[in-house]
Motif scaffolding. Structure first.
Motif, mmCIF file in Angstrom:
data_model
loop_
_atom_site.group_PDB
_atom_site.id
_atom_site.type_symbol
_atom_site.label_atom_id
_atom_site.label_comp_id
_atom_site.label_asym_id
_atom_site.label_seq_id
_atom_site.Cartn_x
_atom_site.Cartn_y
_atom_site.Cartn_z
ATOM 1 N N SER A 235 0.918 -66.226 -1.478
ATOM 2 C CA SER A 235 0.074 -67.079 -1.628
ATOM 3 C C SER A 235 -0.941 -65.623 -1.153
ATOM 4 C CB SER A 235 0.688 -67.958 -0.303
ATOM 5 O OG SER A 235 0.647 -66.717 1.196
ATOM 6 N N ALA A 236 -1.700 -65.216 -0.601
ATOM 7 C CA ALA A 236 -2.802 -64.403 0.296
ATOM 8 C C ALA A 236 -2.152 -63.814 1.487
ATOM 9 C CB ALA A 236 -4.497 -64.520 -0.033
ATOM 10 N N ALA A 237 -1.859 -65.280 2.281
ATOM 11 C CA ALA A 237 -1.133 -64.404 3.471
ATOM 12 C C ALA A 237 -0.170 -63.858 3.062
ATOM 13 C CB ALA A 237 -0.968 -65.802 3.787
ATOM 14 N N GLU A 238 1.045 -64.379 3.298
ATOM 15 C CA GLU A 238 1.644 -63.552 1.988
ATOM 16 C C GLU A 238 1.638 -61.781 2.106
ATOM 17 O OE1 GLU A 238 5.306 -64.639 -0.645
ATOM 18 O OE2 GLU A 238 4.947 -67.076 0.462
ATOM 19 N N GLY A 239 0.311 -61.515 1.010
ATOM 20 C CA GLY A 239 0.232 -60.686 0.677
ATOM 21 C C GLY A 239 -0.458 -59.917 1.583
ATOM 22 N N GLY A 240 -1.131 -60.511 2.904
ATOM 23 C CA GLY A 240 -1.319 -59.950 3.637
ATOM 24 C C GLY A 240 -0.630 -59.088 4.954
ATOM 25 N N LYS A 241 0.739 -59.637 5.012
ATOM 26 C CA LYS A 241 1.540 -58.791 5.882
ATOM 27 C C LYS A 241 2.021 -57.569 4.136
ATOM 28 C CE LYS A 241 6.569 -59.141 7.420
ATOM 29 N NZ LYS A 241 8.184 -60.666 7.286
ATOM 30 N N ALA A 242 2.087 -57.861 3.246
ATOM 31 C CA ALA A 242 2.031 -56.747 2.439
ATOM 32 C C ALA A 242 1.175 -55.173 2.887
ATOM 33 C CB ALA A 242 1.666 -57.212 1.364
ATOM 34 N N VAL A 243 -0.142 -56.068 2.916
ATOM 35 C CA VAL A 243 -1.127 -55.398 3.483
ATOM 36 C C VAL A 243 -0.941 -54.349 4.419
ATOM 37 C CG1 VAL A 243 -3.713 -55.253 3.597
ATOM 38 C CG2 VAL A 243 -2.897 -56.030 1.513
ATOM 39 N N PHE A 244 -0.455 -55.485 6.385
ATOM 40 C CA PHE A 244 -0.498 -54.566 7.253
ATOM 41 C C PHE A 244 0.591 -53.459 7.206
ATOM 42 C CE2 PHE A 244 1.258 -55.255 11.303
ATOM 43 C CZ PHE A 244 0.726 -54.580 11.583
ATOM 44 N N ILE A 245 1.231 -54.072 6.275
ATOM 45 C CA ILE A 245 2.591 -52.705 6.198
ATOM 46 C C ILE A 245 2.019 -51.509 5.503
ATOM 47 C CG2 ILE A 245 4.722 -52.119 4.926
ATOM 48 C CD1 ILE A 245 5.767 -54.839 6.382
ATOM 49 N N SER A 246 1.690 -51.680 4.245
ATOM 50 C CA SER A 246 0.677 -50.528 3.146
ATOM 51 C C SER A 246 0.364 -49.979 4.120
ATOM 52 C CB SER A 246 0.549 -51.516 1.990
ATOM 53 O OG SER A 246 -0.337 -51.737 1.725
ATOM 54 N N ALA A 247 -0.455 -50.385 5.134
ATOM 55 C CA ALA A 247 -2.203 -49.699 5.696
ATOM 56 C C ALA A 247 -1.598 -48.879 7.026
ATOM 57 C CB ALA A 247 -3.247 -51.339 5.665
#
Length: 121
Positions: free
Chosen positions: A32-44
């Protein structure tokens, strides 16, 4: 024979590069995009200053230099306010965010969606 092997290797590398280029945002392939949001939070590198206790994420920076925990931030402020704040277009409590979000619109949307799921207890 060597030319054919070189051609095959070159073609394979070109196809691999094309596949990686077209694969989409950092969260592509997530459930889901929400799971991706966690990845974005970490990668950013948001995790440098901010934690999200509801997700078990602790800020790397501690003390006065650390930013607030973001659990409930979207719930409290609203998605549009948080989005504008992260883009450097808005203020919260009279202050601008110290870092403007550099990712894509899709990554920002995934981040906001994920933060929206992080509810205060």
């Amino acid at each position: 024979m060597k030319r054919m092997a070189l051609f095959t290797l070159t073609l394979a590398l070109a196809l691999l590069l094309a596949a990686l280029t077209v694969s989409g945002p950092v969260y592509a392939g997530m459930a889901s995009a929400a799971e991706g949001g966690k990845a974005v939070f970490i990668s950013a590198k948001c995790v440098t200053c901010h934690g999200v206790a509801s997700a078990g994420i602790e800020a790397k920076m501690q003390g006065k230099m650390a930013g607030p925990d973001l659990t409930g931030a979207v719930e409290e402020r609203g998605a549009d306010v948080v989005k504008a704040f992260l883009q450097g277009d808005g203020q919260i409590d009279g202050k601008k965010h110290k870092m403007s979000f550099k990712g894509s619109d899709e990554e920002l949307a995934a981040l906001i969606d994920w933060l929206g799921e992080q509810k205060s207890p």
